[in-house]
Structure formats: C-alpha cells, structure tokens
Scaffold this active site. Structure first.
Site, PDB file in Angstrom:
ATOM      1  N   THR A 170       4.941  31.752  -8.416  1.00 39.55           N
ATOM      2  CA  THR A 170       4.314  32.584  -9.442  1.00 39.55           C
ATOM      3  C   THR A 170       2.945  33.056  -8.980  1.00 39.55           C
ATOM      4  OG1 THR A 170       5.441  31.313 -11.155  1.00 39.55           O
ATOM      5  CG2 THR A 170       3.563  32.641 -11.868  1.00 39.55           C
ATOM      6  N   THR A 172       6.502  36.366 -11.686  1.00 37.55           N
ATOM      7  CA  THR A 172       7.112  35.146 -11.143  1.00 37.55           C
ATOM      8  C   THR A 172       8.541  35.358 -10.667  1.00 37.55           C
ATOM      9  OG1 THR A 172       7.583  32.815 -11.581  1.00 37.55           O
ATOM     10  CG2 THR A 172       7.906  34.349 -13.412  1.00 37.55           C
ATOM     11  N   GLY A 206       2.059  27.968 -11.961  1.00 33.15           N
ATOM     12  CA  GLY A 206       2.287  26.534 -11.902  1.00 33.15           C
ATOM     13  C   GLY A 206       3.217  25.956 -12.943  1.00 33.15           C
ATOM     14  N   GLY A 207       4.168  26.740 -13.476  1.00 30.21           N
ATOM     15  CA  GLY A 207       5.144  26.182 -14.420  1.00 30.21           C
ATOM     16  C   GLY A 207       4.492  25.625 -15.671  1.00 30.21           C
TER      17      GLY A 207
END
Length: 257
Positions: free
Chosen positions: A120, A138, A201-202
């Site tokens: 991302t 992303t 970073g999710g």
C-alpha cells in the site's frame, strides 16, 4: 506511454477492458466484460467530526474512517490535551483502540488471518492555494495477486481476500458486494488552514493515523514531530505493541494496564 492515452472508462468498457478480461480468463479467472461495465466509482460527502476545534473529514462507509471518528469521539471524552504525550495518553489510546477494534471486527467483519505484508502507498499533496489531497492506493498483499496481465502489464490486486469467506457475517462474500477496507485518508480543517494525513500497513493504518492527529491536536506537535514520535499499535486482540523508544514509564504503565 500507451496506458496514458486511455480515459477512465477504457478500463471498464474499451480495448483495455477487453484485453484485461481475455488475459484473466486465459489464466483461469472468471471476470467478464459485464462485471467491468457494471462497476461505478462513487463520489461521497465526507464524514466529519469535530476534534479540538478542527473539522476532521474521512471517507464514510467501508474503510477505517468511521472507526477513526468513533475513536476521536471517545478521546474527546477521556483525554485532556497536554504538552507532550504522557503514560496516561498512551494508556488511554490503547484502551480506546481495543474498544473500537472489538466492535469493528465484530460488527464490520474485517478478517485478516494469514494476510501477508501490505503493498500500500499513501500520499498527501497540497498546492499553492491550499487545496489538499489525501490518497491511498493499494494492491493489498505484497505484489497483490502476484499476477501480471501479459498484454497490458497491469499487476492485479488480490482484493477478494478482504472478504470473509464464511456466509452470514457483515463482511461475507456476495455478488455485487463491496469489501471492508483498512484505508484511512484524512483531511483536517481549521482556521489556519489544515492538514492531510494517512498511512499504509493494513490494520495498523487507523491506529497510526489516530495518534498522528492526537499528537498534533492534543500536544501541539508539528506534523514532522508527530510522524517521528514513537507510537503504539493496537489493532485487534489483547496485545499492545510499543515502540522501544517510548519512555520506560510509558511502557510500564501499558504493561500494568
């Protein structure tokens, strides 16, 4: 050079769309031209919350924006601005993040078991007139689906893994359904102008963005100072990850709590 000539609809209806579908189906996929034609991007009004005299604007619906709004609302009630983030600040942040993630994962159904590192990118841009853009792009996991279309060279994402494969949950897979995402681009507006933040970073995105906002608006840091200040991560479950550069008293307080 070739792709630069295409307009947005070319990806969904033109020669590029036909090339994309042909390559995917040749590789065993099931996407069709009808699937692409039925896709339509949405232009939405931002979801806004007031925080320390600032108007914090996020994208509504299926991303981390509404969860960030919920977190800021809780911080307004529990956190008093102070010159620098104290042990109490980080303990409160951890407490709020644990509460909202418990609700988010149960109510919104985001499932990331087995997810690899993210691929991302987030960028913020401001022009000379003060117009701001906060943009997250992303492919989801590293290199997305790891499949490059032979004809166009497009690297495909693996967005289907955002869904819960089990039926009966809010984020379960279904035809025509949108998946829950972790992206959290933010625009903050105030009498001096404002700021734009976001992250990659999710699940770690929203906790990082929340702390950047708190550092700037609760502790008076500049954006640069906020970005470089040690943080914690609380993004589901009972664990708290703390940067080892945080003062010992902060780490001890988090451990005791």
């Amino acid at each position: 050079r070739q792709l630069a000539k295409f307009g947005p609809r070319e990806f969904y209806e033109g020669d590029l769309a036909r090339s994309l579908v042909a390559d995917v189906r040749q590789a065993g996929g099931s996407i069709s031209l009808e699937d692409l034609r039925e896709y339509e991007a949405q232009l939405l009004e931002p979801l806004e919350v007031r925080y320390r005299g600032n108007r914090i604007q996020v994208i509504p619906e299926l991303n981390a924006g509404p969860t960030l709004v919920e977190a800021l609302t809780k911080l307004t009630e529990r956190l008093t601005p102070e010159p620098s983030p104290s042990a109490h600040t980080f303990a409160t942040l951890a407490e709020v993040l644990q509460e909202i993630y418990a609700v988010r994962l149960q109510r919104m159904g985001d499932v990331e078991c087995g997810r690899g590192p993210s691929c991302t990118t987030h960028l913020c841009v401001i022009d000379k007139d003060g117009s701001m853009v906060s943009l997250t792009q992303t492919l989801l996991s590293i290199f997305g689906s790891k499949f490059v279309l032979p004809d166009s060279g497009i690297l495909m994402n693996n967005g289907l893994m955002w869904f819960n494969p089990e039926p009966g949950h809010p984020n379960s897979m279904a035809p025509g359904k949108r998946a829950l995402a972790n992206t959290c681009p933010v625009i903050g507006l105030n009498e001096r102008g404002g700021f734009a933040v976001g992250a990659s970073g999710g699940r770690k995105i929203m906790p990082a963005v929340l702390q950047l906002i708190s550092f700037m608006l609760d502790s008076g840091m500049t954006l640069d100072e906020a970005i470089h200040h040690p943080r914690i991560d609380v993004s589901g479950g009972d664990g708290v990850i703390a940067d080892r550069k945080l003062p010992e008293v902060v780490q001890q307080t988090l451990s005791e709590k």
